[in-house]
Structures are given as C-alpha cells and as structure tokens.
Write a protein that holds these residues in place. Sequence first.
Motif, PDB file in Angstrom:
ATOM      1  N   ARG A  17       0.840  -1.212   0.000  1.00 46.57           N
ATOM      2  CA  ARG A  17       0.000   0.000   0.000  1.00 46.57           C
ATOM      3  C   ARG A  17       0.870   1.256   0.000  1.00 46.57           C
ATOM      4  O   ARG A  17       0.568   2.241  -0.682  1.00 46.57           O
ATOM      5  N   ALA A  18       1.958   1.205   0.755  1.00 44.55           N
ATOM      6  CA  ALA A  18       2.864   2.355   0.793  1.00 44.55           C
ATOM      7  C   ALA A  18       3.491   2.630  -0.571  1.00 44.55           C
ATOM      8  O   ALA A  18       3.673   3.785  -0.965  1.00 44.55           O
ATOM      9  N   ASP A  19       3.786   1.556  -1.309  1.00 47.46           N
ATOM     10  CA  ASP A  19       4.388   1.727  -2.630  1.00 47.46           C
ATOM     11  C   ASP A  19       3.467   2.502  -3.568  1.00 47.46           C
ATOM     12  O   ASP A  19       3.937   3.207  -4.470  1.00 47.46           O
ATOM     13  N   LEU A  20       2.168   2.356  -3.366  1.00 43.05           N
ATOM     14  CA  LEU A  20       1.199   3.087  -4.191  1.00 43.05           C
ATOM     15  C   LEU A  20       0.849   4.451  -3.597  1.00 43.05           C
ATOM     16  O   LEU A  20       0.161   5.235  -4.230  1.00 43.05           O
ATOM     17  N   GLY A  21       1.308   4.717  -2.390  1.00 35.37           N
ATOM     18  CA  GLY A  21       0.998   5.986  -1.745  1.00 35.37           C
ATOM     19  C   GLY A  21      -0.464   6.113  -1.359  1.00 35.37           C
ATOM     20  O   GLY A  21      -1.000   7.213  -1.288  1.00 35.37           O
ATOM     21  N   TRP A  22      -1.110   4.983  -1.096  1.00 32.49           N
ATOM     22  CA  TRP A  22      -2.540   4.967  -0.817  1.00 32.49           C
ATOM     23  C   TRP A  22      -2.844   5.138   0.661  1.00 32.49           C
ATOM     24  O   TRP A  22      -2.143   4.605   1.528  1.00 32.49           O
ATOM     25  N   LYS A  23      -3.936   5.859   0.936  1.00 33.06           N
ATOM     26  CA  LYS A  23      -4.539   5.838   2.260  1.00 33.06           C
ATOM     27  C   LYS A  23      -5.436   4.596   2.338  1.00 33.06           C
ATOM     28  O   LYS A  23      -5.755   3.983   1.317  1.00 33.06           O
ATOM     29  N   VAL A  24      -5.864   4.252   3.553  1.00 34.34           N
ATOM     30  CA  VAL A  24      -6.719   3.079   3.715  1.00 34.34           C
ATOM     31  C   VAL A  24      -8.006   3.244   2.912  1.00 34.34           C
ATOM     32  O   VAL A  24      -8.520   2.295   2.319  1.00 34.34           O
ATOM     33  N   SER A  25      -8.525   4.463   2.857  1.00 33.71           N
ATOM     34  CA  SER A  25      -9.767   4.706   2.116  1.00 33.71           C
ATOM     35  C   SER A  25      -9.599   4.404   0.631  1.00 33.71           C
ATOM     36  O   SER A  25     -10.521   3.899  -0.027  1.00 33.71           O
ATOM     37  N   GLN A  26      -8.413   4.698   0.093  1.00 36.50           N
ATOM     38  CA  GLN A  26      -8.159   4.392  -1.321  1.00 36.50           C
ATOM     39  C   GLN A  26      -8.047   2.896  -1.555  1.00 36.50           C
ATOM     40  O   GLN A  26      -8.518   2.375  -2.575  1.00 36.50           O
ATOM     41  N   LEU A  27      -7.443   2.191  -0.593  1.00 35.84           N
ATOM     42  CA  LEU A  27      -7.368   0.737  -0.704  1.00 35.84           C
ATOM     43  C   LEU A  27      -8.766   0.125  -0.659  1.00 35.84           C
ATOM     44  O   LEU A  27      -9.091  -0.771  -1.443  1.00 35.84           O
ATOM     45  N   ILE A  28      -9.593   0.626   0.243  1.00 38.92           N
ATOM     46  CA  ILE A  28     -10.958   0.102   0.363  1.00 38.92           C
ATOM     47  C   ILE A  28     -11.732   0.313  -0.931  1.00 38.92           C
ATOM     48  O   ILE A  28     -12.462  -0.567  -1.402  1.00 38.92           O
ATOM     49  N   ALA A  29     -11.561   1.483  -1.550  1.00 38.92           N
ATOM     50  CA  ALA A  29     -12.238   1.750  -2.828  1.00 38.92           C
ATOM     51  C   ALA A  29     -11.779   0.754  -3.897  1.00 38.92           C
ATOM     52  O   ALA A  29     -12.592   0.230  -4.672  1.00 38.92           O
TER      53      ALA A  29
END
Length: 381
Positions: A17-29
């Motif tokens: 997730r860090a490699d994509l620079g995502w917040k948890v909300s972006q991962l959930i989407a």
Amino acid sequence: MALIGDGENWTPLRQARADLGWKVSQLIAALRRCAARTNVALGSDKSLKTTVSRHENGHIHPSDEWRYLYRLVYGRTDEELGFADPSDRYDEPTPIDDLRQRLATSSRVDMPLVREMEKQVHQIRLLDRRLGAPSLLEQTRAVMATLDELMSHSVRPSIRSALAAVLADAATLAAWQALDVGALGQAWHHYETAKVAAREAESRVLLAHAMGEQVYALHDLGRLTDAVTLVEGAVTTVKRNGPPLLNCWLRAVEGEVHAKLGDDECHRALERSVELLPADPDDPRLPFISLNEAHLARWRGHCLAHLGQPEAVDYLRRAVDGMDSSFVRAAAGLRCDLAQALFSCGEVDEARVHLRTARSLANQVGSVRQRRRILNLGRVA
C-alpha cells in the motif's frame, strides 16, 4: 510480529500500500471495485478498516478470498504480499491417471484454439495500457499458467511450438506488468520463462524482445553495465535481418541505458534507432511493440532529459502532441520526463504542472514504478 507505523518494520502487505501511496480509504475503494467484478461481498467501510488493519499488522492471516482480492488490487503474488505459509503441505506426486488427463486435454488443442489464446493475450495488453498492471497481472499470470500447462503436455511439434510462442509473449507482458507494480523478483522470473518459451518456439524475435525488456529489470536494480551486456546480446540474437521495427526498438533501449550511464554512445544508438524506424511502423508480427515517430520522440526526449540537455523539451512537447490517449502509463512517464527537462531549464512553474499531471496519471493506473520516479523528481526539484 511486524508492527505498522515504521516503514522498516512494515509487513509486505502494508508495504504494498505504501508503494502506491494509498490511504486506507483508497485501498478500500480498490477492494470494492475488485470485489464487484468477482462477486465477493464486503462489509461496511468501518469493518473493512479494522480488517485491513489486522491484515497489515499481521494480527490475522487473510482468508483465501481476501488473498485473492489483495492479489487483484496490487498485482503481486501471495509470496510478495507475505501470505505464503511455510507450513503449507503439497500434495503427493501426480498420479498416472492425472498425467493421462493432462495429456488428453493438451491433445485437444488445435491451431484455432492457439490463435484464440493469442488474441486473449493481446486483449490483456490493450487493457493494460489503459487500466494499468495491478488490475490485470493476476489475469495474465492465469493465462500463462494455462499456456505452460498445455505446452508442457503437448506432443505435436507444431502445436507445442505455437503454444510456446504465445507463452513467450504472455510471460513478457506479465514481466512488464510486474516491473510496473514494483515486483522485480517476479518480473525477472517471468522474463526467464519468456526466454525459455521463445527458445522452445525457436523464435529469435521473441527471444530478443524478452531480453530487451529484461534490460529494464537490471536498469531498475542499478545494474547498468549488465543491462548494456544484455541489450547487446539481444541485438546480436536478432541480427540485421530481423524485423526493422524490432531492431529500431532494441537500439532505443540501448540508447536509454547509455543515457542512464551518461555516455556518448546514447546519441549513436538513438540515431541508429531513428534510421531503422519503418515508414509503416505497424508490423502484425510484432503486436507487442508500439513504436512510431511520437513514441520515438518521447524516447529520445526521455534520454536527453536524463543527460540534462535542453533540446529534450522540444522532443517531449512533440511527443505530448502525438501521444495516443490509450497509453496512460506511457503518458505518465512522458509528463515526468517533461517536468524533469523543464526543471533543468529553470521553467519551474510549468514543470510542476506536468509533474502533477504525471502523478495523477500514475495513480490512475497504479504504477508503482512511475510513482517512484515522480517522488524522486519531486524531492530534488
């Protein structure tokens, strides 16, 4: 047990997730998008945040269903996401009846079926340009597995050779996708699979293409001298009587590596590439190479930007005007190159505009590779 909060102690799942620079909300989407395609039911955002946190902290082991969703979202394997269980037990050796079944299945493969699989690989390639590697790498790996299974149990030379050719193409595509999601080990393995399949198919073209792309795995690892050796080997493999478009592409790859090294051979390789570009760059024998004047201008601008030469801006602006909108990941790289060239020329405001565009495009297709370039450029700008 690995804890979240410190990058050095992150689990592989949290690092993805860090490699994509995502917040948890972006991962959930992203999880919801993948779940909708696979008919997997997910709970509320609140419950998902708790589940994701437990998975990322290593407090609970994801179920098979969750592991599949994470593979779809990130484009990485179970091993790369930290899911592999060393206590897993494998079945006993394949019984005779199973071997008979596999041979029987492969015996039903004919050339029309091989052509359908060839079309399937190309369709994934076209989708990859628009949607990015994370959403398609799992599918590419599945096609690879099918092709490898059928080829390994095919006894008719013509069918076996044809399956090997499609496998070489699919494995090279999977390797490029793995590079894009930052999975270098996976990419290297796929390139090796592609080269073995190309030799089985007795195709110098497919072998040279796989070698030329594998150069980028070495490039990303910083092994530039090895990269030069590999691309020179690819050029030798296909020789001068190979397809002009492939030779053109290989010389551009060679030029890029020399640009990274900062030596003058870059210019000579790029000139050779321009000379080799066919008047009609659409070669049906090479569906895996998209190269025209706009792409070549982008490539040349990319190299010159690395060398800090101001004429890079002109080539890159020309490439922006001629770029096909379906090449989203390539457009992200192009905008990053243009930002780099403009920063070198002192055009800071315009450079930042292109850098923001590059970041947006890279996020759209989930390109870890391009995000890293953009982040590194942002730090030095």
